[in-house]
Design an enzyme around this catalytic site. Structure first.
Site, short mmCIF file in Angstrom:
data_model
loop_
_atom_site.label_atom_id
_atom_site.label_comp_id
_atom_site.label_asym_id
_atom_site.label_seq_id
_atom_site.Cartn_x
_atom_site.Cartn_y
_atom_site.Cartn_z
N VAL A 186 -5.86 -1.91 3.76
CA VAL A 186 -5.83 -1.63 5.19
C VAL A 186 -5.91 -0.12 5.37
O VAL A 186 -5.16 0.63 4.74
CB VAL A 186 -4.54 -2.17 5.85
CG1 VAL A 186 -4.53 -1.84 7.33
CG2 VAL A 186 -4.42 -3.67 5.62
N CYS A 187 -6.85 0.32 6.21
CA CYS A 187 -6.96 1.74 6.56
C CYS A 187 -7.10 2.59 5.28
O CYS A 187 -7.91 2.29 4.42
CB CYS A 187 -5.75 2.14 7.40
SG CYS A 187 -5.87 3.72 8.23
N THR A 188 -6.28 3.63 5.13
CA THR A 188 -6.40 4.52 3.98
C THR A 188 -5.84 3.91 2.70
O THR A 188 -5.84 4.57 1.65
CB THR A 188 -5.70 5.86 4.26
OG1 THR A 188 -4.35 5.61 4.65
CG2 THR A 188 -6.43 6.63 5.35
N GLY A 189 -5.38 2.68 2.76
CA GLY A 189 -5.01 1.97 1.53
C GLY A 189 -6.19 1.90 0.58
O GLY A 189 -5.99 1.68 -0.63
N THR A 241 -12.89 2.54 5.46
CA THR A 241 -11.53 2.99 5.72
C THR A 241 -11.50 3.57 7.13
O THR A 241 -12.47 3.41 7.89
CB THR A 241 -11.07 4.01 4.66
OG1 THR A 241 -9.68 4.31 4.87
CG2 THR A 241 -11.87 5.31 4.74
#
Length: 327
Positions: free
Chosen positions: A113-116, A133
């Site tokens: 998720v996102c910057t994961g 991202t």
């Protein structure tokens, strides 16, 4: 619906983005609630996990109770890696990365998720894959991990059993897609309605971006930076290649070659980007009619404006105004 619940592990770390964790978590929890209302067993077993022994504190300051990292004999169906301010520190922890690499190879489905995506990319398992991202981190992800194919626009991307999503709330979109894959369209729609969100959000994440990568790409060549400033002041003028080349004192062939090498796109595409960006500002900050915006920004007609918006942002000008107008 299977009678054996799927184990979903959401990996957290210090300074994790709270919504990256609780957004997907609530989607799966709501699917369990919907299943119960239909007289069915829970579809998912949910755990937020972390390497830290006493839980983690999110970047919002809210502490999260977490489970220890699962042992080798505990299976994971879906492994989700959250993002947030602490993701880069987490990605520098070799033991955490090694655990994630091994667990991801065992799981049936892996997502970020996102910057994961930065933490997941540190395992090397995303090399050669299409990923996304947060729009503001796509360039940094591509620079740090050049073997990734970073696409900055989609809300989420599925490449085989790896899934990546755009910024923050896109984790909800991603989780809904996973629920739909597991339990069908009707269940995913019921969850989306319960949470009062789109099952499939219109448009990509480019509609939320407020910075043109084009501007950054031209920063190292002052000729093109000055050209972009001039174009922004003459959007309704003739902006053909011959005009642009003459403005920077180059032949057309040389201009096209150098411009594309510097910015990564053609002059025609750049002009469209600059015109769309100007139209976005007017749609958000003014009540100017679409016809006038089309003329002012050099599109000529509303239909050309509409087509450029759909091509660039996957939304119509009217839809963009309804979502982002500050007037």
């Amino acid at each position: 619906m299977t009678h054996s619940p799927k184990t979903v592990h959401i990996l957290a770390f210090p300074n994790v983005q709270l919504l990256d964790v609780c957004g997907p978590l609530q989607v799966f929890a709501s699917a369990n609630i919907q299943a119960g209302q239909q007289g069915l067993p829970p579809a998912y077993t949910l755990k937020v996990i972390a390497a830290e022994q006493r839980g983690v504190e999110s970047s919002a300051g809210l502490g999260l109770h977490t489970w220890p990292l699962p042992d080798a004999d505990e299976s994971t169906h879906t492994l989700i890696v959250a993002g947030g301010r602490g993701v880069h520190a987490a990605a520098e922890d070799p033991q955490r990365v090694q655990w994630l690499r091994e667990r991801a190879q065992q799981a049936q489905r892996v997502a970020s998720v996102c910057t994961g995506a930065f933490l997941l990319a540190a395992t090397g398992l995303l090399e050669g894959r299409s990923v996304v991202t947060h729009w503001n981190s796509c360039e940094a992800l591509a620079r740090r991990y050049p073997a990734l194919r970073v696409d900055p626009d989609p809300i989420f991307i599925n490449d085989q059993h790896f899934w990546t999503s755009a910024g923050v709330t896109a984790g909800i979109d991603l989780a809904l897609a996973l629920v739909e894959a597991d339990l069908g369209h009707a269940m995913a729609l019921a969850v989306a309605r319960d949470l009062v969100v789109f099952l499939k959000r219109p448009g990509g994440q480019s509609q939320f971006s407020n910075a043109l990568s084009l501007q950054h790409a031209s920063a190292s060549d002052s000729r093109f930076a000055r050209l972009h400033n001039w174009v922004n002041e003459h959007l309704a003028s003739d902006l053909s290649v011959s005009t642009l080349a003459a403005h920077v004192g180059m032949s057309e062939r040389s201009f096209v070659r150098h411009y594309r090498a510097q910015t990564g796109i053609t002059p025609a595409k750049a002009i469209e980007q600059l015109r769309v960006e100007a139209a976005r500002r007017l749609l958000a900050d003014s009540s100017m009619p679409l016809k006038r915006i089309a003329a002012y920004c050099g599109f000529g007609t509303e239909e050309t404006l509409r087509r450029s918006f759909l091509r660039s942002l996957a939304v119509t000008p009217q839809g963009y105004r309804e979502r982002f107008s500050r007037v």
